[in-house]
Design a protein around this motif. Structure first.
Motif, mmCIF file in Angstrom:
data_model
loop_
_atom_site.group_PDB
_atom_site.id
_atom_site.type_symbol
_atom_site.label_atom_id
_atom_site.label_comp_id
_atom_site.label_asym_id
_atom_site.label_seq_id
_atom_site.Cartn_x
_atom_site.Cartn_y
_atom_site.Cartn_z
ATOM 1 N N ASN A 1 -1.707 -4.797 2.177
ATOM 2 C CA ASN A 1 -2.229 -3.546 2.736
ATOM 3 C C ASN A 1 -2.418 -3.640 4.247
ATOM 4 N N ASN B 1 0.805 -1.218 0.000
ATOM 5 C CA ASN B 1 0.000 0.000 0.000
ATOM 6 C C ASN B 1 0.840 1.272 0.000
ATOM 7 N N ASP C 1 -3.520 6.566 4.735
ATOM 8 C CA ASP C 1 -3.534 6.182 3.319
ATOM 9 C C ASP C 1 -2.782 7.181 2.444
ATOM 10 N N ASP C 2 -2.026 8.063 3.067
ATOM 11 C CA ASP C 2 -1.314 9.105 2.329
ATOM 12 C C ASP C 2 0.180 9.003 2.612
ATOM 13 N N TYR C 3 0.975 8.772 1.565
ATOM 14 C CA TYR C 3 2.412 8.592 1.725
ATOM 15 C C TYR C 3 3.069 9.824 2.335
ATOM 16 N N LEU D 1 2.009 1.263 5.157
ATOM 17 C CA LEU D 1 1.302 2.365 5.788
ATOM 18 C C LEU D 1 0.644 1.887 7.078
ATOM 19 N N SER E 1 -0.461 3.994 -2.532
ATOM 20 C CA SER E 1 -0.803 5.380 -2.203
ATOM 21 C C SER E 1 -0.180 6.347 -3.209
ATOM 22 N N LYS F 1 -2.363 6.257 -6.314
ATOM 23 C CA LYS F 1 -3.593 7.036 -6.148
ATOM 24 C C LYS F 1 -3.315 8.525 -6.276
#
Length: 317
Positions: A75, A54, A297-299, A292, A58, A61
């Motif tokens: 994930n 994930n 969910d945001d690198y 993550l 990320s 996305k």
């Protein structure tokens, strides 16, 4: 203190795809591939993208936005890419993908094996190959495959992803390029944060349980004082010798290091002893992860938090 983690070497339950062996840490999958076989995506259809973890999902996305449908095979922080056993569902997803993103360097060979077994041959982004870091390792040196902690590599991955998505969907190519540029601008803010840490703490010594975060700490000008035999043993799922363990514990009793960065997804008697020694000595323990954390969910947000915590720990130690 680090997040509660499970042993990274624990096998993950799953049904193995016939003909796929579980990849070992030292092996390297063939990840060469042709460009996407279709000249464009179906009108209005999201582009299927598969990421080995994930972390890379990320990034996909961020670059693809609502034009991509991303599947991250791993994930969960409980899963170990080194020992992951693929499932039939994984094979189906890779067969449908237009782009596959993997770390490479022997870290997630299962992803390369899945690509090798599909007839569709999606575009493959291998972060280690994109980074060029492996070619810089001196002869006989150990390569640190955890390149998602190397921020310039993540920028290269984002740029390559924009190119590959644009090859699938030429109508949205400029959008992917703009998204990658916006994402990379955020990565630049992370690099600036590390530069600020470096300006204040160059030469400060830290310890790690595994080499996972070393690209980050090196960029911050920090020196890893951990005996190499200790971190290698933990990474390989073995016990360090008593002499090596005692040498590592001495880093905290002597207050040689200012921070311990512990892989929250690996736990063993040796790592527990090391963390306890750090805590007893009043040395901050920062948990780092390979995927993550739950609820993130945001690198960029993830890395920003880790850098901020590192800076705070160094300042308070």
């Amino acid at each position: 203190m680090p997040l509660l983690g499970l042993r990274c070497g624990a096998a993950i339950a799953g049904v193995a795809v016939v003909g796929l062996a579980v990849a070992g840490c030292g092996s390297s999958a063939d990840t060469s591939s042709a460009p996407p076989t279709t000249s464009g995506a179906a009108s209005g259809a999201a582009i299927p993208v598969v990421a080995s973890t994930n972390v890379y999902g990320s990034v996909a996305k961020a670059v693809g936005g609502d034009r991509v449908e991303v599947t991250s095979i791993i994930n969960s922080p409980d899963a170990d890419p080194h020992e992951y056993e693929t499932t039939p569902a994984d094979a189906v997803k890779v067969g449908q993908a237009k782009v596959v993103i993997m770390n490479g360097g022997g870290y997630d060979d299962f992803a390369g094996k899945l690509v090798d077994t599909t007839s569709t041959k999606p575009a493959v982004i291998n972060a280690v190959d994109v980074s060029g870091l492996e070619t810089q390792v001196p002869a006989g040196g150990e390569f640190n495959e955890h390149v998602w902690y190397h921020l310039p590599t993540i920028k290269k991955v984002a740029d390559q992803l924009a190119t590959d998505l644009g090859a699938v969907d030429s109508a949205d190519a400029s959008t992917f390029t703009a998204n990658a540029a916006a994402f990379n601008a955020k990565i630049d803010t992370l690099i600036a944060k590390l530069d600020a840490v470096k300006a204040q703490h160059t030469g400060d010594k830290i310890a790690v349980t595994e080499p996972v975060p070393l690209y980050m700490t090196e960029a911050a000008g920090l020196q890893n004082a951990t005996p190499e035999e200790f971190s290698e043993a933990i990474e390989e799922g073995t016990d360090p010798s008593a002499a090596v363990l005692n040498e590592t514990l001495g880093l905290f009793t002597d207050k040689t290091v200012k921070v311990l960065l512990a892989n929250s997804q690996t736990e063993s008697p040796a790592t527990r002893q090391v963390e306890q020694a750090a805590t007893t000595a009043g040395i901050p323990v920062e948990g780092v992860t390979e995927t993550l954390p739950v609820g993130v969910d945001d690198y960029v947000a993830w890395q920003s938090q880790q850098i901020d915590t590192l800076a705070k720990d160094l300042g308070n130690s």
